[in-house]
Design a protein around this motif. Sequence first.
Motif, PDB file in Angstrom:
ATOM      1  N   LEU A 106       0.822  -1.216   0.000  1.00 47.70           N
ATOM      2  CA  LEU A 106       0.000   0.000   0.000  1.00 47.70           C
ATOM      3  C   LEU A 106       0.854   1.264   0.000  1.00 47.70           C
ATOM      4  CD1 LEU A 106      -2.745  -1.164   2.495  1.00 47.70           C
ATOM      5  CD2 LEU A 106      -2.906  -1.031   0.006  1.00 47.70           C
ATOM      6  N   ARG A 107       2.155   1.100  -0.121  1.00 46.04           N
ATOM      7  CA  ARG A 107       3.145   2.171  -0.199  1.00 46.04           C
ATOM      8  C   ARG A 107       3.187   2.988   1.091  1.00 46.04           C
ATOM      9  NH1 ARG A 107       1.287   4.885  -5.426  1.00 46.04           N
ATOM     10  NH2 ARG A 107      -0.672   4.301  -4.530  1.00 46.04           N
ATOM     11  N   ARG A 108       3.069   2.276   2.197  1.00 43.53           N
ATOM     12  CA  ARG A 108       3.123   2.876   3.519  1.00 43.53           C
ATOM     13  C   ARG A 108       4.291   2.282   4.298  1.00 43.53           C
ATOM     14  NH1 ARG A 108       1.388   7.182   3.025  1.00 43.53           N
ATOM     15  NH2 ARG A 108      -0.702   7.622   2.452  1.00 43.53           N
ATOM     16  N   CYS A 109       4.660   2.937   5.368  1.00 46.91           N
ATOM     17  CA  CYS A 109       5.750   2.471   6.234  1.00 46.91           C
ATOM     18  C   CYS A 109       5.412   1.079   6.766  1.00 46.91           C
ATOM     19  CB  CYS A 109       5.928   3.448   7.400  1.00 46.91           C
ATOM     20  SG  CYS A 109       7.042   2.878   8.691  1.00 46.91           S
ATOM     21  N   PRO A 110       6.322   0.102   6.634  1.00 48.69           N
ATOM     22  CA  PRO A 110       6.030  -1.236   7.137  1.00 48.69           C
ATOM     23  C   PRO A 110       5.969  -1.306   8.663  1.00 48.69           C
ATOM     24  CG  PRO A 110       8.234  -1.152   6.211  1.00 48.69           C
ATOM     25  CD  PRO A 110       7.599   0.168   5.935  1.00 48.69           C
ATOM     26  N   CYS A 167       4.804   1.455  10.969  1.00 52.86           N
ATOM     27  CA  CYS A 167       3.592   2.070  11.537  1.00 52.86           C
ATOM     28  C   CYS A 167       2.394   2.022  10.590  1.00 52.86           C
ATOM     29  CB  CYS A 167       3.884   3.516  11.940  1.00 52.86           C
ATOM     30  SG  CYS A 167       4.177   4.635  10.551  1.00 52.86           S
ATOM     31  N   GLY A 168       2.623   1.926   9.306  1.00 54.02           N
ATOM     32  CA  GLY A 168       1.528   1.901   8.338  1.00 54.02           C
ATOM     33  C   GLY A 168       0.935   3.263   8.034  1.00 54.02           C
ATOM     34  N   GLU A 169       1.521   4.312   8.592  1.00 50.45           N
ATOM     35  CA  GLU A 169       0.974   5.657   8.416  1.00 50.45           C
ATOM     36  C   GLU A 169       1.792   6.511   7.447  1.00 50.45           C
ATOM     37  OE1 GLU A 169      -1.929   6.738   9.728  1.00 50.45           O
ATOM     38  OE2 GLU A 169      -2.176   4.703  10.487  1.00 50.45           O
ATOM     39  N   GLY A 170       3.099   6.557   7.628  1.00 52.80           N
ATOM     40  CA  GLY A 170       3.953   7.408   6.812  1.00 52.80           C
ATOM     41  C   GLY A 170       4.123   6.872   5.405  1.00 52.80           C
ATOM     42  N   ALA A 171       4.431   7.766   4.484  1.00 54.90           N
ATOM     43  CA  ALA A 171       4.645   7.378   3.087  1.00 54.90           C
ATOM     44  C   ALA A 171       5.994   6.685   2.926  1.00 54.90           C
ATOM     45  CB  ALA A 171       4.582   8.600   2.191  1.00 54.90           C
ATOM     46  N   LEU A 172       6.000   5.599   2.178  1.00 52.49           N
ATOM     47  CA  LEU A 172       7.235   4.869   1.919  1.00 52.49           C
ATOM     48  C   LEU A 172       8.021   5.513   0.789  1.00 52.49           C
ATOM     49  CD1 LEU A 172       8.919   2.354   2.622  1.00 52.49           C
ATOM     50  CD2 LEU A 172       7.494   1.063   1.046  1.00 52.49           C
ATOM     51  N   PHE A 173       7.311   6.099  -0.173  1.00 53.04           N
ATOM     52  CA  PHE A 173       7.955   6.660  -1.352  1.00 53.04           C
ATOM     53  C   PHE A 173       7.854   8.185  -1.393  1.00 53.04           C
ATOM     54  CE2 PHE A 173       6.699   2.387  -2.767  1.00 53.04           C
ATOM     55  CZ  PHE A 173       7.937   1.901  -3.139  1.00 53.04           C
ATOM     56  N   ASP A 174       8.879   8.775  -1.981  1.00 52.76           N
ATOM     57  CA  ASP A 174       8.894  10.206  -2.244  1.00 52.76           C
ATOM     58  C   ASP A 174       8.867  10.368  -3.760  1.00 52.76           C
ATOM     59  OD1 ASP A 174       9.161  12.963  -2.020  1.00 52.76           O
ATOM     60  OD2 ASP A 174      11.350  12.863  -2.058  1.00 52.76           O
ATOM     61  N   GLY A 175       7.737  10.089  -4.356  1.00 48.78           N
ATOM     62  CA  GLY A 175       7.609  10.069  -5.801  1.00 48.78           C
ATOM     63  C   GLY A 175       7.148   8.691  -6.245  1.00 48.78           C
ATOM     64  N   TYR A 176       7.476   8.346  -7.489  1.00 45.29           N
ATOM     65  CA  TYR A 176       7.001   7.076  -8.052  1.00 45.29           C
ATOM     66  C   TYR A 176       7.760   5.875  -7.489  1.00 45.29           C
ATOM     67  CZ  TYR A 176       5.740   3.570 -11.523  1.00 45.29           C
ATOM     68  OH  TYR A 176       5.304   2.438 -12.133  1.00 45.29           O
ATOM     69  N   ALA A 236      13.449   8.133   5.603  1.00 42.87           N
ATOM     70  CA  ALA A 236      12.848   7.717   6.870  1.00 42.87           C
ATOM     71  C   ALA A 236      11.352   8.011   6.842  1.00 42.87           C
ATOM     72  CB  ALA A 236      13.504   8.454   8.034  1.00 42.87           C
ATOM     73  N   CYS A 237      10.628   7.354   7.719  1.00 40.34           N
ATOM     74  CA  CYS A 237       9.188   7.568   7.839  1.00 40.34           C
ATOM     75  C   CYS A 237       8.925   8.906   8.510  1.00 40.34           C
ATOM     76  CB  CYS A 237       8.564   6.436   8.658  1.00 40.34           C
ATOM     77  SG  CYS A 237       6.798   6.622   8.939  1.00 40.34           S
ATOM     78  N   SER A 238       8.000   9.653   7.975  1.00 47.38           N
ATOM     79  CA  SER A 238       7.671  10.955   8.548  1.00 47.38           C
ATOM     80  C   SER A 238       6.866  10.829   9.838  1.00 47.38           C
ATOM     81  CB  SER A 238       6.881  11.785   7.528  1.00 47.38           C
ATOM     82  OG  SER A 238       5.672  11.116   7.209  1.00 47.38           O
ATOM     83  N   GLU A 239       6.255   9.680  10.079  1.00 47.75           N
ATOM     84  CA  GLU A 239       5.420   9.481  11.270  1.00 47.75           C
ATOM     85  C   GLU A 239       6.173   8.855  12.432  1.00 47.75           C
ATOM     86  OE1 GLU A 239       2.235  10.599  11.440  1.00 47.75           O
ATOM     87  OE2 GLU A 239       2.565  11.407   9.434  1.00 47.75           O
TER      88      GLU A 239
END
Length: 133
Positions: free
Chosen positions: A24-28, A30-39, A45-48
């Motif tokens: 789902l392209r989320r942090c493995p 916490c599941g909240e922060g974005a994993l990708f910065d673009g495509y 690092a996770c922003s959350e």
Amino acid sequence: MSQSVTTAIVDDRPMWPAMKKGYLRRCPHCGEGALFDGYLKVNTACSECGEEFYHHRADDGPAYLTIVLVGKILGPLLYVAFTKYRPDPVMLSVLFSVAAVAMSLYFLPRLKGALIGVQWSRRMHGFGRVSAR
């Protein structure tokens, strides 16, 4: 008579939820922060939660998995379309070429995220280090 002591290995990073979060392209973690910065560019690092991603080693794995998955889906469909409907070869090649590109663009970042989730859950390539969170 001696007692046998069994130690249970605690799996604090289960693989399937980590793969799902990565897909789902989320942090493995916490599941909240974005994993990708673009495509396809992975965040450092996770922003959350602050989990570090810079040391992942996805490399060519996601591309290989994408090729296999798209081929397994479109291969049988191509056979059925050609044998049952007998469309014009140019139309068939254009249709399946567009479908292959679209499916590849869809699956590539998701499979990369899932692979990073596996690496995180198995503590591979630096994910086992304790980071300051």
